[in-house]
Scaffold this motif. Sequence first.
Motif, mmCIF file in Angstrom:
data_model
loop_
_atom_site.group_PDB
_atom_site.id
_atom_site.type_symbol
_atom_site.label_atom_id
_atom_site.label_comp_id
_atom_site.label_asym_id
_atom_site.label_seq_id
_atom_site.Cartn_x
_atom_site.Cartn_y
_atom_site.Cartn_z
ATOM 1 N N ARG A 174 0.780 -0.745 -0.236
ATOM 2 C CA ARG A 174 0.153 0.142 -0.176
ATOM 3 C C ARG A 174 0.835 1.662 0.119
ATOM 4 O O ARG A 174 0.799 1.968 -0.689
ATOM 5 N N VAL A 184 2.067 1.864 -3.620
ATOM 6 C CA VAL A 184 1.427 2.114 -4.612
ATOM 7 C C VAL A 184 1.190 3.885 -4.110
ATOM 8 O O VAL A 184 0.517 4.988 -5.230
ATOM 9 N N THR A 231 3.755 1.514 -9.303
ATOM 10 C CA THR A 231 3.062 0.193 -9.476
ATOM 11 C C THR A 231 3.644 -1.060 -10.131
ATOM 12 O O THR A 231 2.351 -1.932 -10.496
ATOM 13 N N ALA A 280 -0.766 -3.651 -6.842
ATOM 14 C CA ALA A 280 -2.324 -3.765 -6.263
ATOM 15 C C ALA A 280 -2.850 -5.186 -6.245
ATOM 16 O O ALA A 280 -2.538 -5.611 -7.189
ATOM 17 N N TRP A 316 -3.325 5.508 -10.737
ATOM 18 C CA TRP A 316 -3.733 4.309 -11.532
ATOM 19 C C TRP A 316 -3.458 3.374 -11.469
ATOM 20 O O TRP A 316 -2.211 3.325 -12.094
ATOM 21 N N GLU A 318 -6.863 3.510 -7.895
ATOM 22 C CA GLU A 318 -6.086 3.084 -6.299
ATOM 23 C C GLU A 318 -5.572 4.163 -4.759
ATOM 24 O O GLU A 318 -6.035 3.802 -4.037
ATOM 25 N N TYR A 319 -5.385 4.889 -5.333
ATOM 26 C CA TYR A 319 -5.141 5.921 -4.763
ATOM 27 C C TYR A 319 -5.577 7.194 -5.077
ATOM 28 O O TYR A 319 -5.244 8.033 -6.315
#
Length: 390
Positions: A104, A107, A112, A134, A379, A385-386
């Motif tokens: 996490r 990210v 990525t 992810a 992304w 994703e964040y």
Amino acid sequence: MKQQLIKNVTVWTMDEADTRFSGWLLIEDGKISATGTQAPPDCEQVIDGAGGVLTPGLIDIHSHLGLYEDGLGFEGADGNEDTDPVTPHLRVIDGINPMDRGFREAVEAGVTAVAVSPGSANPIGGQIALLKTAGRRVDDMVLKAPLAIKFALGENPKSVYHDKDESPVTRMATAALIREQLYKAKEYLARRERAESDPDDDGPDYDIKLEALLPLLWGKIEAHFHAHRADDIFTALRIAKEFGIKPVIVHGTEAHLVADLLAGECVPVVSGPYMTDRSKPELRNLTDAAPGVLAGAGIPTAITVDHPEIPLRLLPMALMLAVRAGMDKTDALRAVTSVPAQIAGMEKRIGGLQVGMDADCVLWSGDPLDFATQVQAVWINGALEYRRTT
């Protein structure tokens, strides 16, 4: 058909021409479907980049993410099977915990994709995998497995097996063990091929270690050599030439001292980590300037922080230090985007922002190489994703 539009951004494509433009990028079904500088197309889901910079997701081509879990000791340490110096059959995906919070944090820092590697206790450590950062199940995160076979030269194998009173305890023995296993794999392959053309030949008994090395001999995957000292780097290249395998030098702490010699070899170097102390003799020539020297000599150069040696969330800072020490800014960003993608043979999917590539994107508040810049959104495969909320 899921679409997302990212508008009002400066897009850094990281293509060969280093194309940069003010405009927009359209994501469709996890891929980049269009980019432009004119009026953007209509789209239900729109993110206004507020004048920020959009780059490809960052890639660290050497890490131990999820193998050495955050905040745990032995219970979460699964990188080194140091009961046997030759373990090419080990698959790193069997030791990765994707629930580790390092994923996490990666990210949130704009990372990525990562290559996750076994540790460097063994001369032959096992099979490396390339993952997206992810996900909850490692099988769903794999981009390429195996990506490469991990080999290690220098002090680490010596130290581990010296403490056990076992071989190898010298650089000679480390190289000899690697050669022995590669020779066995060549003979194993030759016997298999003879058996395929001769119905009376049963071929060799199945050997899981030798089977793991066959893709390397076929040229389908590469050999990632952990090597710090200049002489160890050249031992790696010597072995690679003997067996016709494709090498990548990982760490290469002294590679900058022999950059002129390496330039003619066309071998990539994954430089780092250099945000650390000189914890052992072979790191005595550690310097932030190394990746800049290598890239300046024309050597394909990636940058690693070697998570968890340095946490992956600090990968952008590693780029800033390299630039401060003289590395060209574009080379620095390429060292964590297009170059590692090329090393992995995945340059058509990751490491750039061209139409048809995976929609792995990072929105920055400003110049990614400015210390005050914040990651605004990330992304991965087109999924947001964040997104920074403060």
